[in-house]
Design a protein around this motif. Structure first.
Motif, PDB file in Angstrom:
ATOM      1  N   VAL A 124       9.179 -15.766  12.962  1.00  0.00           N
ATOM      2  CA  VAL A 124       8.579 -14.427  13.024  1.00  0.00           C
ATOM      3  C   VAL A 124       7.948 -14.123  11.663  1.00  0.00           C
ATOM      4  CG1 VAL A 124       8.979 -11.980  13.474  1.00  0.00           C
ATOM      5  CG2 VAL A 124      10.356 -13.706  14.665  1.00  0.00           C
ATOM      6  N   GLU A 125       6.672 -13.734  11.692  1.00  0.00           N
ATOM      7  CA  GLU A 125       5.951 -13.421  10.453  1.00  0.00           C
ATOM      8  C   GLU A 125       5.470 -11.970  10.495  1.00  0.00           C
ATOM      9  OE1 GLU A 125       3.787 -17.358   8.870  1.00  0.00           O
ATOM     10  OE2 GLU A 125       3.123 -16.744  10.862  1.00  0.00           O
ATOM     11  N   PHE A 126       5.793 -11.246   9.420  1.00  0.00           N
ATOM     12  CA  PHE A 126       5.315  -9.868   9.256  1.00  0.00           C
ATOM     13  C   PHE A 126       4.204  -9.901   8.209  1.00  0.00           C
ATOM     14  CE2 PHE A 126       9.675  -9.730  10.602  1.00  0.00           C
ATOM     15  CZ  PHE A 126       9.775  -8.667  11.482  1.00  0.00           C
ATOM     16  N   ILE A 127       2.976  -9.840   8.654  1.00  0.00           N
ATOM     17  CA  ILE A 127       1.825  -9.953   7.743  1.00  0.00           C
ATOM     18  C   ILE A 127       1.305  -8.546   7.435  1.00  0.00           C
ATOM     19  CG2 ILE A 127      -0.482 -10.934   7.419  1.00  0.00           C
ATOM     20  CD1 ILE A 127       0.328 -12.965   9.677  1.00  0.00           C
ATOM     21  N   ASP A 128       1.317  -8.185   6.159  1.00  0.00           N
ATOM     22  CA  ASP A 128       0.880  -6.844   5.744  1.00  0.00           C
ATOM     23  C   ASP A 128      -0.640  -6.735   5.839  1.00  0.00           C
ATOM     24  OD1 ASP A 128       0.379  -4.414   4.601  1.00  0.00           O
ATOM     25  OD2 ASP A 128       1.709  -4.688   2.882  1.00  0.00           O
ATOM     26  N   VAL A 129      -1.097  -5.920   6.776  1.00  0.00           N
ATOM     27  CA  VAL A 129      -2.549  -5.713   6.956  1.00  0.00           C
ATOM     28  C   VAL A 129      -2.895  -4.244   6.703  1.00  0.00           C
ATOM     29  CG1 VAL A 129      -2.845  -7.642   8.552  1.00  0.00           C
ATOM     30  CG2 VAL A 129      -2.215  -5.372   9.446  1.00  0.00           C
ATOM     31  N   THR A 130      -2.070  -3.588   5.867  1.00  0.00           N
ATOM     32  CA  THR A 130      -2.269  -2.156   5.633  1.00  0.00           C
ATOM     33  C   THR A 130      -3.664  -1.861   5.097  1.00  0.00           C
ATOM     34  OG1 THR A 130       0.090  -1.880   5.173  1.00  0.00           O
ATOM     35  CG2 THR A 130      -1.386  -0.125   4.423  1.00  0.00           C
ATOM     36  N   GLU A 131      -4.093  -2.601   4.067  1.00  0.00           N
ATOM     37  CA  GLU A 131      -5.411  -2.345   3.483  1.00  0.00           C
ATOM     38  C   GLU A 131      -6.513  -2.583   4.496  1.00  0.00           C
ATOM     39  OE1 GLU A 131      -6.035  -4.434  -0.133  1.00  0.00           O
ATOM     40  OE2 GLU A 131      -4.375  -3.474  -1.193  1.00  0.00           O
ATOM     41  N   GLU A 132      -6.393  -3.672   5.248  1.00  0.00           N
ATOM     42  CA  GLU A 132      -7.409  -3.964   6.254  1.00  0.00           C
ATOM     43  C   GLU A 132      -7.445  -2.888   7.334  1.00  0.00           C
ATOM     44  OE1 GLU A 132      -5.211  -5.961   5.039  1.00  0.00           O
ATOM     45  OE2 GLU A 132      -5.898  -8.040   4.869  1.00  0.00           O
ATOM     46  N   GLN A 133      -6.237  -2.433   7.748  1.00  0.00           N
ATOM     47  CA  GLN A 133      -6.174  -1.409   8.788  1.00  0.00           C
ATOM     48  C   GLN A 133      -6.745  -0.079   8.294  1.00  0.00           C
ATOM     49  OE1 GLN A 133      -5.460  -2.075  11.822  1.00  0.00           O
ATOM     50  NE2 GLN A 133      -5.569   0.027  12.633  1.00  0.00           N
ATOM     51  N   GLN A 134      -6.428   0.264   7.034  1.00  0.00           N
ATOM     52  CA  GLN A 134      -6.976   1.499   6.468  1.00  0.00           C
ATOM     53  C   GLN A 134      -8.493   1.416   6.376  1.00  0.00           C
ATOM     54  OE1 GLN A 134      -4.823   1.785   2.784  1.00  0.00           O
ATOM     55  NE2 GLN A 134      -3.130   2.969   3.678  1.00  0.00           N
ATOM     56  N   ALA A 135      -8.999   0.217   6.014  1.00  0.00           N
ATOM     57  CA  ALA A 135     -10.457   0.043   5.948  1.00  0.00           C
ATOM     58  C   ALA A 135     -11.078   0.196   7.335  1.00  0.00           C
ATOM     59  CB  ALA A 135     -10.787  -1.323   5.360  1.00  0.00           C
ATOM     60  N   ILE A 136     -10.382  -0.346   8.343  1.00  0.00           N
ATOM     61  CA  ILE A 136     -10.886  -0.225   9.724  1.00  0.00           C
ATOM     62  C   ILE A 136     -10.878   1.231  10.165  1.00  0.00           C
ATOM     63  CG2 ILE A 136     -10.358  -0.765  12.130  1.00  0.00           C
ATOM     64  CD1 ILE A 136      -9.343  -3.510  11.131  1.00  0.00           C
ATOM     65  N   GLN A 138     -10.937   3.859   8.255  1.00  0.00           N
ATOM     66  CA  GLN A 138     -11.964   4.595   7.521  1.00  0.00           C
ATOM     67  C   GLN A 138     -13.344   4.333   8.105  1.00  0.00           C
ATOM     68  OE1 GLN A 138     -11.996   3.862   3.301  1.00  0.00           O
ATOM     69  NE2 GLN A 138     -13.809   5.108   2.943  1.00  0.00           N
ATOM     70  N   ALA A 139     -13.592   3.053   8.442  1.00  0.00           N
ATOM     71  CA  ALA A 139     -14.883   2.708   9.040  1.00  0.00           C
ATOM     72  C   ALA A 139     -15.060   3.407  10.388  1.00  0.00           C
ATOM     73  CB  ALA A 139     -14.995   1.193   9.205  1.00  0.00           C
ATOM     74  N   CYS A 140     -13.967   3.465  11.165  1.00  0.00           N
ATOM     75  CA  CYS A 140     -14.040   4.144  12.463  1.00  0.00           C
ATOM     76  C   CYS A 140     -14.295   5.639  12.282  1.00  0.00           C
ATOM     77  CB  CYS A 140     -12.752   3.922  13.241  1.00  0.00           C
ATOM     78  SG  CYS A 140     -12.535   2.231  13.850  1.00  0.00           S
ATOM     79  N   ALA A 141     -13.613   6.227  11.270  1.00  0.00           N
ATOM     80  CA  ALA A 141     -13.814   7.659  11.008  1.00  0.00           C
ATOM     81  C   ALA A 141     -15.251   7.920  10.576  1.00  0.00           C
ATOM     82  CB  ALA A 141     -12.839   8.127   9.940  1.00  0.00           C
ATOM     83  N   GLU A 142     -15.772   7.038   9.716  1.00  0.00           N
ATOM     84  CA  GLU A 142     -17.157   7.196   9.270  1.00  0.00           C
ATOM     85  C   GLU A 142     -18.121   7.004  10.433  1.00  0.00           C
ATOM     86  OE1 GLU A 142     -17.561   4.453   6.085  1.00  0.00           O
ATOM     87  OE2 GLU A 142     -16.457   5.704   4.639  1.00  0.00           O
ATOM     88  N   ARG A 143     -17.792   6.036  11.307  1.00  0.00           N
ATOM     89  CA  ARG A 143     -18.635   5.836  12.499  1.00  0.00           C
ATOM     90  C   ARG A 143     -18.637   7.087  13.367  1.00  0.00           C
ATOM     91  NH1 ARG A 143     -15.624   2.653  16.764  1.00  0.00           N
ATOM     92  NH2 ARG A 143     -14.665   4.723  16.767  1.00  0.00           N
ATOM     93  N   ASP A 144     -17.422   7.650  13.575  1.00  0.00           N
ATOM     94  CA  ASP A 144     -17.334   8.853  14.406  1.00  0.00           C
ATOM     95  C   ASP A 144     -18.095  10.019  13.779  1.00  0.00           C
ATOM     96  OD1 ASP A 144     -15.773   7.427  16.138  1.00  0.00           O
ATOM     97  OD2 ASP A 144     -13.861   8.221  15.412  1.00  0.00           O
TER      98      ASP A 144
END
Length: 547
Positions: A124-136, A138-144
């Motif tokens: 089982v691997e817990f891969i930290d994607v917090t920065e990537e998710q926040q960027a996504i 933010q991009a979604c919010a900017e798109r909206d």
């Protein structure tokens, strides 16, 4: 190094070493090796506590402890994914994770579960994607936001197209009617009156749309000049008292607790804000009602003072649910407002943008049938000693402004001679015809250098006023004015110069004043407005000559 359960020391040391080697250098991934038969953690990577905020021993004792830190709304999706998993391929799931603590920090992990080759364990691997998710996100919010802006602009353009086409179609239809009524003077005059009203509305709409565009694009800059708030109040009183009196409305401007009245700010834009409030209040208040303007100093902080400016009316009021939309372009409470009361539907949107630009706020309190309160809270800087002295020298404080200014109630056009600077032949013909109908002799110049030369070569006091177009080929009306004011003859300083411009913005009027003009009026010329500006310019010139 890895952590191993005390009861299971028979774990393969070579496997542990391989996992440690695989984990080395990875600070964004936590690895756990679970025994397939009972999900016992036979290996936990060294950064478990740091990355997940949980003591590894707690995880050994209760393998479900991490599930409690996954937000409740996401747990059903995780359970469904695990239930649908066939236990042979890789399971991958994106999950939010609230780190333990008094003020939890939300992270995002991609959790992958992979059966080992021998089928005895799950990695089982817990891969930290917090920065990537926040960027996504933010991009979604900017798109909206971008989609919302595009949708808003599309709606605005559609509404504006409708608002512009309606009076244009009306004018076109009335022209056709006027042709049919060419032999019936009364009907023809009625047609012309209606066409004039529609064209005035259309011009007002275009001006408001351009003002909104300039505000939204950040092209409006506020001026920071000293002024006396008491003079603002006095001008607001005189500006609307006749209109209110004719409408049988009790109209008053009151100042309350105003100790710091010599301020620094954009007086013209402040006037625009208050005038918009007052115009609406008078528009929606019936005879016998009241419109009361209160100007009150609220508090001061070092060199800044905050003013409350409230316009209270006893008019028709509004449904409070409409308040959230009142400052949107073209928004009106119902479709009959424009037809019954007039207006472009942009005044409040412009007012809101101006108050925001000033660093202020607007509060609206209203009730159907009982009237409305529009209150602006606006901060101003206090004028320093040098600025106060400047105001006093210019006669722009309540104490220094002369009431005996000699301002005439009417400006007599008959017998006057004007110098008209206008490069467009059609505009010049219309302006000259309007003035000649008032018994004004008109000399025309078609360029900046020409108007300067004609004035310089004329006899002293030949011209009673100069009407100056702003946009001319060689150099503009502002430059022409500066050159005329610099001439060494006494009438160069006293002759009233009024700007004529299709750009009738506050900034343009301000630039006209800086160039030495006495007033600024838009095109096409409104004789009543021109008369008022010439009367004020004549009084200003008379007052200056006595100082």
């Amino acid at each position: 190094m890895g952590l191993f359960g005390a009861k299971h020391k028979r774990s393969d040391a070579q496997l542990h070493q391989l996992l440690d080697d695989a984990h080395a250098g990875s600070d964004q991934c936590v690895r756990v090796l679970l025994r397939r038969t009972d999900l016992y953690p036979v290996y936990i990577s060294p950064n478990f506590r740091t990355m997940l905020g949980v003591d590894p021993q707690r995880y050994i004792d209760d393998v479900h402890v991490l599930l409690r830190h996954i937000p409740a709304e996401e747990q059903p999706n995780l359970r469904r994914a695990v239930k649908a998993w066939d236990r042979t391929g890789k399971l991958s799931q994106l999950c939010a994770y609230d780190m333990p603590g008094n003020q939890p920090v939300r992270k995002h992990f991609r959790i992958t579960t992979t059966p080992t080759a021998n089928g005895e364990h799950y990695l089982v691997e817990f891969i930290d994607v917090t920065e990537e998710q926040q960027a996504i996100e933010q991009a979604c919010a900017e798109r909206d936001r971008a989609l919302q802006i595009v949708e808003g602009r599309s709606s605005f353009m559609s509404q504006m197209s409708h608002e512009i086409r309606t009076p244009l179609n009306g004018i076109k239809g009335i022209i056709e009617l006027a042709r049919d009524h060419s032999t019936e003077p009364e009907l023809l005059l009625d047609d012309l009156q209606r066409a004039d009203e529609l064209s005035a509305y259309l011009l007002s709409l275009i001006n408001d749309v351009l003002d909104m565009s300039r505000l939204n694009s950040g092209h409006v800059e506020l001026e920071a000049l000293p002024f006396d708030m008491r003079l603002v109040a006095r001008e607001l009183q005189s500006m609307f008292e006749k209109q209110a009196q004719d409408a049988q409305i009790d109209y008053r401007v009151e100042m309350d607790g105003c100790d710091d009245v010599l301020l620094v700010g954009d007086r013209m834009r402040l006037n625009q804000v208050i005038v918009n409030f007052i115009s609406n209040a008078l528009k929606f208040t019936d005879a016998g009602g009241s419109v009361i303007i209160t100007i009150r100093e609220m508090y001061r902080n070092e060199r800044t003072v905050n003013y409350l400016i409230r316009v209270r009316d006893t008019g028709k009021g509004m449904d409070p649910r409409y308040i959230s939309r009142i400052f949107l372009p073209f928004e009106q409470e119902d479709r009959t407002i424009a037809r019954r009361y007039g207006g472009t539907g942009l005044g409040m949107a412009i007012t809101d943008a101006l108050v925001d630009l000033m660093g202020g706020t607007i509060v609206v309190d209203t009730e159907p049938g009982k009237g409305s309160d529009f209150t602006a809270n606006i901060p101003f800087k206090l004028a320093d000693a040098k600025q106060v002295e400047q105001l006093e020298q210019e006669g722009e404080t309540l104490e220094t402004r002369s009431d005996d200014s000699g301002t005439p109630t009417e400006y007599e056009f008959a017998g006057k001679r004007f110098l008209l600077a206008e490069d467009n032949d059609l505009n010049a013909m219309i302006a000259a015809a309007m003035l000649e109908d008032l018994d004004v002799a008109v000399d025309r110049a078609d360029d900046g250098p020409v108007v300067v030369d004609m004035f310089e070569k004329s006899a002293i006091d030949t011209y009673d006023a100069i009407l100056m177009d702003i946009q001319m080929p060689t150099f503009n009306g502002w430059e022409a004015t500066r050159r005329i004011r610099a001439l060494e003859r006494h009438d160069a300083q006293t002759v009233p110069i009024i700007a004529l411009s299709a750009n009738n913005y506050v900034e343009d009027a301000r630039e006209s004043r800086k160039a030495g003009m006495n007033g600024h009026t838009g095109k096409p010329i409104e004789i009543a407005e021109l008369k008022a500006q010439l009367a004020a310019a004549t009084a200003e010139s008379a007052l200056s000559s006595r100082r």
